[in-house]
Design a protein around this motif. Sequence first.
Motif, short mmCIF file in Angstrom:
data_model
loop_
_atom_site.label_atom_id
_atom_site.label_comp_id
_atom_site.label_asym_id
_atom_site.label_seq_id
_atom_site.Cartn_x
_atom_site.Cartn_y
_atom_site.Cartn_z
N ALA A 1 0.87 -1.13 0.12
CA ALA A 1 0.10 -0.17 -0.04
C ALA A 1 0.63 1.35 -0.07
N GLU A 2 1.87 1.27 0.79
CA GLU A 2 2.94 2.44 0.84
C GLU A 2 3.49 2.69 -0.51
N LEU A 3 3.77 1.42 -1.00
CA LEU A 3 4.44 1.60 -2.49
C LEU A 3 3.58 2.31 -3.62
N LYS A 4 2.16 1.82 -3.52
CA LYS A 4 1.12 2.31 -4.32
C LYS A 4 1.02 3.93 -4.08
N ARG A 5 0.86 4.12 -2.72
CA ARG A 5 1.03 5.80 -2.42
C ARG A 5 2.19 6.41 -2.93
N LEU A 6 3.12 5.92 -2.78
CA LEU A 6 4.28 6.81 -3.26
C LEU A 6 4.43 6.64 -5.04
N GLU A 7 3.90 5.80 -5.69
CA GLU A 7 3.74 5.65 -6.99
C GLU A 7 2.42 6.80 -7.49
N THR A 8 1.59 6.75 -6.75
CA THR A 8 0.62 7.78 -7.23
C THR A 8 0.92 9.31 -6.85
N ALA A 9 1.92 9.55 -5.69
CA ALA A 9 2.35 10.77 -5.31
C ALA A 9 3.37 11.01 -6.47
N TYR A 10 4.26 10.13 -6.95
CA TYR A 10 5.23 10.58 -7.86
C TYR A 10 4.56 10.88 -9.41
N GLN A 11 3.49 10.15 -9.72
CA GLN A 11 2.78 10.61 -10.88
C GLN A 11 2.10 12.32 -10.65
N HIS A 12 1.64 12.38 -9.51
CA HIS A 12 0.93 13.71 -9.31
C HIS A 12 1.92 14.79 -9.48
N ILE A 13 3.38 14.46 -8.93
CA ILE A 13 4.37 15.35 -9.01
C ILE A 13 4.79 15.82 -10.28
N GLN A 14 4.82 14.58 -11.07
CA GLN A 14 5.07 14.75 -12.48
C GLN A 14 4.27 15.75 -13.27
N SER A 15 2.69 15.27 -13.22
CA SER A 15 1.52 16.07 -13.60
C SER A 15 1.86 17.65 -13.28
N GLU A 16 2.23 17.80 -11.91
CA GLU A 16 2.41 19.20 -11.52
C GLU A 16 3.38 19.94 -12.42
N LEU A 17 4.39 19.36 -12.41
CA LEU A 17 5.66 19.91 -12.88
C LEU A 17 5.46 20.17 -14.48
N GLU A 18 4.81 19.30 -15.24
CA GLU A 18 4.20 19.82 -16.49
C GLU A 18 3.51 20.71 -16.79
N ARG A 19 2.28 20.87 -15.88
CA ARG A 19 1.38 21.97 -15.92
C ARG A 19 2.04 23.22 -15.51
N ARG A 20 3.15 23.38 -14.97
CA ARG A 20 3.78 25.06 -14.33
C ARG A 20 4.46 25.39 -15.35
N GLN A 21 4.50 26.77 -15.26
CA GLN A 21 5.39 27.43 -16.08
C GLN A 21 6.49 28.29 -15.42
N ASP A 22 6.20 28.44 -13.90
CA ASP A 22 7.17 29.13 -13.47
C ASP A 22 8.54 28.36 -12.93
N HIS A 23 9.11 27.95 -14.10
CA HIS A 23 10.43 27.17 -13.99
C HIS A 23 11.49 27.73 -13.07
N ASP A 24 11.59 28.99 -12.78
CA ASP A 24 12.50 29.70 -11.95
C ASP A 24 12.07 29.86 -10.53
N SER A 25 10.89 29.49 -10.09
CA SER A 25 10.35 29.64 -8.98
C SER A 25 10.75 28.67 -7.74
#
Length: 176
Positions: free
Chosen positions: A87-111
């Motif tokens: 379960a912890e592994l699945k939670r981490l995989e979900t968090a990893y995918q969420h962070i990736q999506s958030e990085l792709e969405r953002r435009q503030d690359h220097d913040s």
Amino acid sequence: VNNLTVSFGGRSLYEDISFLINEGDRIGLAGKNGSGKSTLLKALAGMQPADTGKITRPSEFSTGYLPQDMISGGSNSVFDEAALAFAELKRLETAYQHIQSELERRQDHDSEEYFALIHDLHDTGEHLHLLQAHAAEGEIEKVLLGLGFKRSDFTRIVSEFSGGWRMRVLLAKMIL
């Protein structure tokens, strides 16, 4: 275990007991029904509070407890039920995918927030690597086969099995 005292139902089961279990030790616990064997095991697993005393273990150790009571079957397949150990592994995989999506969405690359997300992505990825996320399914299969399940059993619903086989599914989760 140092000076452990455990009472249950107003009756003292153990008073000031101390012992040491070393890595590789094999221990047997024997006694009459109602003498407190299960209570001691629950205390060692952190499921039963002690009245006094202290139980310490190395931080890299984990403790599992397999109850002796009959468990309900559940509606998961044998494989899916065993996979709940990750379960912890699945939670981490979900968090990893969420962070990736958030990085792709953002435009503030220097913040600072963007750099914090990159740091979180790195830390989460390292944690996944340490947990050997890529090997989880193989480990589940290996443990289930080692406990006597056939591959054809992996897709069967846990409730289809006898109590002893259901206990093996719980044992698999503990091992995993």
